[in-house]
Design a protein around this motif. Structure first.
Motif, PDB file in Angstrom:
ATOM      1  N   TRP A 255      74.299  92.587  60.392  1.00  0.00           N
ATOM      2  CA  TRP A 255      73.712  91.769  59.315  1.00  0.00           C
ATOM      3  C   TRP A 255      72.703  90.778  59.896  1.00  0.00           C
ATOM      4  O   TRP A 255      71.636  90.561  59.326  1.00  0.00           O
ATOM      5  CB  TRP A 255      74.810  91.002  58.562  1.00  0.00           C
ATOM      6  N   LYS A 278      77.926  94.056  50.037  1.00  0.00           N
ATOM      7  CA  LYS A 278      78.304  92.784  49.430  1.00  0.00           C
ATOM      8  C   LYS A 278      78.806  91.818  50.508  1.00  0.00           C
ATOM      9  O   LYS A 278      78.516  90.628  50.485  1.00  0.00           O
ATOM     10  CB  LYS A 278      79.412  93.045  48.401  1.00  0.00           C
ATOM     11  N   PHE A 281      75.841  90.429  52.312  1.00  0.00           N
ATOM     12  CA  PHE A 281      75.116  89.577  51.371  1.00  0.00           C
ATOM     13  C   PHE A 281      75.745  88.184  51.342  1.00  0.00           C
ATOM     14  O   PHE A 281      75.062  87.166  51.388  1.00  0.00           O
ATOM     15  CB  PHE A 281      75.184  90.253  50.001  1.00  0.00           C
ATOM     16  N   ILE A 282      77.079  88.172  51.316  1.00  0.00           N
ATOM     17  CA  ILE A 282      77.795  86.890  51.285  1.00  0.00           C
ATOM     18  C   ILE A 282      77.701  86.204  52.651  1.00  0.00           C
ATOM     19  O   ILE A 282      77.421  85.021  52.749  1.00  0.00           O
ATOM     20  CB  ILE A 282      79.273  87.118  50.859  1.00  0.00           C
ATOM     21  N   ASN A 285      74.622  84.363  53.187  1.00  0.00           N
ATOM     22  CA  ASN A 285      74.349  83.374  52.140  1.00  0.00           C
ATOM     23  C   ASN A 285      73.321  83.828  51.120  1.00  0.00           C
ATOM     24  O   ASN A 285      72.435  83.065  50.733  1.00  0.00           O
ATOM     25  CB  ASN A 285      73.902  82.038  52.751  1.00  0.00           C
ATOM     26  N   GLN A 286      73.416  85.080  50.689  1.00  0.00           N
ATOM     27  CA  GLN A 286      72.581  85.615  49.634  1.00  0.00           C
ATOM     28  C   GLN A 286      71.094  85.329  49.856  1.00  0.00           C
ATOM     29  O   GLN A 286      70.460  84.642  49.059  1.00  0.00           O
ATOM     30  CB  GLN A 286      73.021  85.053  48.281  1.00  0.00           C
ATOM     31  N   SER A 290      67.071  90.050  48.686  1.00  0.00           N
ATOM     32  CA  SER A 290      68.175  90.891  49.144  1.00  0.00           C
ATOM     33  C   SER A 290      68.978  91.379  47.958  1.00  0.00           C
ATOM     34  O   SER A 290      69.130  90.679  46.959  1.00  0.00           O
ATOM     35  CB  SER A 290      69.086  90.101  50.078  1.00  0.00           C
ATOM     36  N   PHE A 291      69.489  92.602  48.082  1.00  0.00           N
ATOM     37  CA  PHE A 291      70.239  93.238  47.003  1.00  0.00           C
ATOM     38  C   PHE A 291      71.570  93.716  47.540  1.00  0.00           C
ATOM     39  O   PHE A 291      71.617  94.434  48.539  1.00  0.00           O
ATOM     40  CB  PHE A 291      69.453  94.439  46.451  1.00  0.00           C
ATOM     41  N   SER A 292      72.631  93.313  46.872  1.00  0.00           N
ATOM     42  CA  SER A 292      73.949  93.796  47.274  1.00  0.00           C
ATOM     43  C   SER A 292      74.166  95.193  46.702  1.00  0.00           C
ATOM     44  O   SER A 292      73.971  95.429  45.508  1.00  0.00           O
ATOM     45  CB  SER A 292      75.023  92.846  46.753  1.00  0.00           C
ATOM     46  N   SER A 295      80.601  96.401  47.597  1.00  0.00           N
ATOM     47  CA  SER A 295      81.447  96.322  48.779  1.00  0.00           C
ATOM     48  C   SER A 295      81.470  97.646  49.538  1.00  0.00           C
ATOM     49  O   SER A 295      81.665  98.702  48.935  1.00  0.00           O
ATOM     50  CB  SER A 295      82.865  95.949  48.377  1.00  0.00           C
ATOM     51  N   THR A 309      69.024 100.995  43.018  1.00  0.00           N
ATOM     52  CA  THR A 309      68.489  99.891  43.822  1.00  0.00           C
ATOM     53  C   THR A 309      67.216 100.324  44.547  1.00  0.00           C
ATOM     54  O   THR A 309      66.225  99.593  44.551  1.00  0.00           O
ATOM     55  CB  THR A 309      69.555  99.422  44.844  1.00  0.00           C
TER      56      THR A 309
END
Ligand code: TXA
Ligand code: MG
Length: 348
Positions: A255, A278, A281-282, A285-286, A290-292, A295, A309
């Protein structure tokens, strides 16, 4: 040509819209329709001219065969013969559903449908609209995915319009397709049976019915030495219209690497979009742009969002950075598509 769009209830399809679409097919027209996987571009299987038009409007190479869609097991014998027992066992377990079987082609089926191979690809979609349309036509429907060749398969009627507006007679718009990834293709005629295209029905599930089933070894083929055992494989597929770079490896380093690359590339005033789990993404910190994808512990959710997407992102960004997933279960299908679509793959 004006492409008619019929909005249809996916659970209780309005019969007059289905009837109208069946009339178009009977007259040799093309109708796009939803299945549980992706939208298909349908023609009457027994109308060779209509089938040829599918290749033309999709700009599909003439040696890449279509899938024949049936609405009941009684129709198997209309298009195939010498069906092996193992095929019936698979049908019992997975039809209707996202599984396509390679079977010997009956002579009545125009050879154009299967790119002049002696075999056909057969499946029974688990979608009311598709089933009702086949029934109304009274004949199996030949259909590839309803995208222009090489592009990402369509999961909404808008995607179909983006690619084929004005070139096909009608679209049955039943909203987003539930599964979002093309069917698993299995050749049951070879010994051992081979998975030609991984999909929602997984290797693990197939193994329970055919213990000897094997996966096709993609690394063994190249464009030049390709033999037509699995026609679709030699073509670039499922490709966003902008370069896509895939990142694989241990979390959270993967990431961090994606974010680092996004920042680096953005400095060159390139618009960079990120498609990430996901979890990532978390963790990051979003970050903007960016696109989740959902999970990565639930890859069915990721499968249902992936094409949607990518089709959104290719409209906005110059480059897409995407996080790869584990090649297990549906992850095999996802990684098969992502590898084909990626310009580069970096292992962190
Ligand atoms: O989920 C799906 O399968 C969707 C929906 C619309 O049913 N259809 C779809 O079709 O993805 P298409 O044409 O995009 O992919 C069909 C795949 C291709 O890879 C093609 O080469 C393979 O099936 N195929 C078709 N007939 C074959 C045959 N006789 N032998 C080997 N492969 C075949
Ligand atoms: Mg396709």
């Amino acid at each position: 040509m004006n492409t008619i769009v019929y909005k249809v209830d996916p659970v209780y399809p309005e019969s007059e819209k289905i009837e109208q679409s069946a009339i178009i097919l009977k007259r040799g027209g093309l109708v796009a329709f939803p299945t549980e996987t992706v939208y298909g571009l349908g023609a009457d299987t027994f109308n060779a001219e209509a089938v040829r038009r599918i290749f033309k409007v999709k700009q599909r190479p003439i040696d890449n065969p279509l899938i024949i869609h049936i609405s009941s097991l009684q129709e198997v014998n209309k298009v195939a013969y010498d069906v092996p027992n193992i095929a019936f066992e698979l049908m019992e377990s997975f039809f209707p559903g996202p599984l396509t079987l390679i079977l010997p082609r009956k002579e009545l089926v125009p050879p154009e449908v299967s790119a002049f191979l002696p075999t056909i690809a057969l499946r029974m979609p688990a979608h009311r609209i598709a089933i009702e349309l086949i029934k109304a036509l009274g004949s199996p429907i030949a259909a590839p995915s309803a995208n222009r060749s090489t592009k990402v398969s369509p999961v909404t009627a808008e995607h179909v319009l983006d690619d084929l507006n004005g070139e096909i007679e009608a679209i049955l718009d039943g909203g987003k397709t539930p599964l979002g990834i093309d069917s698993t293709v299995v050749n049951v005629l070879s010994d051992p049976p081979v998975i030609l295209r991984p999909g929602f029905i997984t290797y693990e599930e197939l193994k329970e019915i055919i213990p000897g089933v094997v996966e096709f070894n993609y690394s063994q083929i190249s464009d030049s030495d390709f033999k037509p055992v699995a026609p679709g494989m030699k073509y670039r597929h499922y490709t966003p219209q902008v370069p896509m770079h895939m990142f694989l490896g241990e979390k959270p380093y993967v990431w961090e690497e994606i974010l680092k690359n996004k920042i680096l590339k953005s400095e060159k005033s390139v618009k960079v979009g990120v498609a990430i789990s996901k979890e990532g993404f978390i963790y990051l910190n979003q970050p903007p742009d960016s696109f989740s994808l959902g999970s990565y512990n639930d890859l069915t959710e990721v499968a249902s969002r992936l094409y949607l997407t990518l089709r959104e992102m290719e409209k906005v960004y110059d480059i897409i950075l995407i996080e790869g997933c584990e090649e297990k279960g549906v992850g095999r299908a996802l990684m098969n598509r992502l590898k084909k679509a990626s310009t580069s793959i970096k292992v962190v």
